[in-house]
Write a protein that holds these residues in place. Sequence first.
Motif, PDB file in Angstrom:
ATOM      1  N   ILE A   1       8.110  36.708  15.980  1.00 44.31           N
ATOM      2  CA  ILE A   1       8.781  35.411  15.946  1.00 44.31           C
ATOM      3  C   ILE A   1       9.192  35.001  17.362  1.00 44.31           C
ATOM      4  N   PRO A   2       8.986  33.737  17.738  1.00 46.73           N
ATOM      5  CA  PRO A   2       9.330  33.258  19.077  1.00 46.73           C
ATOM      6  C   PRO A   2      10.786  32.811  19.137  1.00 46.73           C
ATOM      7  N   MET A   3      11.692  33.747  19.299  1.00 51.15           N
ATOM      8  CA  MET A   3      13.114  33.409  19.299  1.00 51.15           C
ATOM      9  C   MET A   3      13.776  33.974  20.540  1.00 51.15           C
ATOM     10  N   ALA A   4      14.788  33.246  21.040  1.00 52.38           N
ATOM     11  CA  ALA A   4      15.586  33.765  22.147  1.00 52.38           C
ATOM     12  C   ALA A   4      16.344  34.998  21.662  1.00 52.38           C
ATOM     13  N   HIS A   5      16.341  36.050  22.475  1.00 54.31           N
ATOM     14  CA  HIS A   5      16.951  37.294  22.032  1.00 54.31           C
ATOM     15  C   HIS A   5      17.366  38.140  23.225  1.00 54.31           C
ATOM     16  N   GLY A   6      18.334  38.993  22.984  1.00 56.90           N
ATOM     17  CA  GLY A   6      18.783  39.933  23.992  1.00 56.90           C
ATOM     18  C   GLY A   6      18.155  41.293  23.777  1.00 56.90           C
ATOM     19  N   PRO A   7      18.393  42.230  24.708  1.00 58.47           N
ATOM     20  CA  PRO A   7      17.793  43.567  24.602  1.00 58.47           C
ATOM     21  C   PRO A   7      18.163  44.293  23.314  1.00 58.47           C
ATOM     22  N   ASP A   8      19.357  44.033  22.773  1.00 55.60           N
ATOM     23  CA  ASP A   8      19.772  44.732  21.554  1.00 55.60           C
ATOM     24  C   ASP A   8      19.093  44.169  20.309  1.00 55.60           C
ATOM     25  N   GLU A   9      18.328  43.085  20.471  1.00 54.74           N
ATOM     26  CA  GLU A   9      17.613  42.510  19.333  1.00 54.74           C
ATOM     27  C   GLU A   9      16.129  42.868  19.338  1.00 54.74           C
ATOM     28  N   HIS A  10      15.755  43.824  20.191  1.00 48.84           N
ATOM     29  CA  HIS A  10      14.380  44.329  20.190  1.00 48.84           C
ATOM     30  C   HIS A  10      14.239  45.308  19.036  1.00 48.84           C
ATOM     31  N   ARG A  11      14.213  44.763  17.852  1.00 53.22           N
ATOM     32  CA  ARG A  11      14.095  45.574  16.649  1.00 53.22           C
ATOM     33  C   ARG A  11      13.433  44.746  15.557  1.00 53.22           C
ATOM     34  N   VAL A  12      13.158  45.362  14.430  1.00 55.19           N
ATOM     35  CA  VAL A  12      12.519  44.682  13.304  1.00 55.19           C
ATOM     36  C   VAL A  12      13.577  44.298  12.280  1.00 55.19           C
ATOM     37  N   PHE A  13      13.426  43.111  11.718  1.00 53.38           N
ATOM     38  CA  PHE A  13      14.292  42.621  10.654  1.00 53.38           C
ATOM     39  C   PHE A  13      13.415  42.322   9.431  1.00 53.38           C
ATOM     40  N   TYR A  14      14.059  42.200   8.267  1.00 54.01           N
ATOM     41  CA  TYR A  14      13.281  41.866   7.076  1.00 54.01           C
ATOM     42  C   TYR A  14      13.819  40.611   6.401  1.00 54.01           C
ATOM     43  N   ILE A  15      12.918  39.921   5.707  1.00 52.79           N
ATOM     44  CA  ILE A  15      13.236  38.885   4.737  1.00 52.79           C
ATOM     45  C   ILE A  15      12.460  39.287   3.491  1.00 52.79           C
ATOM     46  N   ALA A  16      13.128  39.521   2.370  1.00 51.32           N
ATOM     47  CA  ALA A  16      12.443  40.100   1.214  1.00 51.32           C
ATOM     48  C   ALA A  16      13.054  39.607  -0.084  1.00 51.32           C
ATOM     49  N   THR A  17      12.190  39.498  -1.093  1.00 50.69           N
ATOM     50  CA  THR A  17      12.677  39.171  -2.430  1.00 50.69           C
ATOM     51  C   THR A  17      13.462  40.356  -2.991  1.00 50.69           C
ATOM     52  N   ASP A  18      14.277  40.094  -3.997  1.00 50.87           N
ATOM     53  CA  ASP A  18      15.160  41.142  -4.527  1.00 50.87           C
ATOM     54  C   ASP A  18      14.385  42.360  -5.014  1.00 50.87           C
ATOM     55  N   ASP A  19      13.285  42.127  -5.736  1.00 46.99           N
ATOM     56  CA  ASP A  19      12.536  43.268  -6.271  1.00 46.99           C
ATOM     57  C   ASP A  19      11.885  44.090  -5.167  1.00 46.99           C
ATOM     58  N   TYR A  20      11.392  43.425  -4.126  1.00 45.04           N
ATOM     59  CA  TYR A  20      10.811  44.168  -3.009  1.00 45.04           C
ATOM     60  C   TYR A  20      11.894  44.978  -2.286  1.00 45.04           C
ATOM     61  N   ARG A  21      13.019  44.348  -2.057  1.00 43.90           N
ATOM     62  CA  ARG A  21      14.116  45.028  -1.351  1.00 43.90           C
ATOM     63  C   ARG A  21      14.581  46.262  -2.118  1.00 43.90           C
TER      64      ARG A  21
END
Length: 246
Positions: free
Chosen positions: A122-142
């Motif tokens: 994703i092309p978003m402004a971020h700091g060094p502590d945001e060099h990680r993976v995030f999720y967006i998931a439906t309830d059953d997948y989560r």
Amino acid sequence: MSNATTSRPDFQITHDTPPSRALLCGFSSFGLAGLTAVDFIVDHLDLEQTGHLTVEGLPAVTPFEDGRPRHHTRLFSRDDLDVTVLVGELFVPAVHGTQFGNAILEWTERNQVEELAVLSGIPMAHGPDEHRVFYIATDDYREARLADSDIPPMGRGFFDGTNAALVERGIGSPLGVGVYVTPVHAQVPDVEAAIRLVDAADDVYDLGVDSSPLESFAAEVQQYYAELAERLHDSEADLPEDRMYM
């Protein structure tokens, strides 16, 4: 704008063997991080091509290597692995993302695929502590995949294009859908972002993938990715801004 980008494209998926119950996807988008990640997973796990996607009515690419052409969007599997991997080198504009997503979703429904995951930058402004993976998931997948994971949820935003179609279908159907996102930089491929996505996929799906060789893998195909990114940039120049997150 040409008719090729305004007409309704027709996507068709062909496969030789039934897919696994889980489908892991990487598409040609921001930083090519998701595409690089799934390409590496296929290469590292020595998966075999088991299907492909074709499209009429949309400008397409036909990749080739060592003089041999191949389909731009391909499915890979292995008998002892309960994950099918989709490698999508075709840039699909956001305006056609719903048709593309629906073609994938109709195919998953016909073939009893139970869950779908996407690796994406994703092309978003971020700091060094945001060099990680995030999720967006439906309830059953989560509940099925992320209950014991350390991957955090993405705070706020919205999808459009292909990811929007996939996630929206997941909200109201038995198909579990998860999207793993990480910030990307301008260089292509963003190897560090791709490594993070590979590690996340390995953590969730227990693939047995070592991401450490990915940097040399990306270097080997650097020119190819650069040319693909140039095509992506040229295609985006003729389209409205694709704002995936706010």
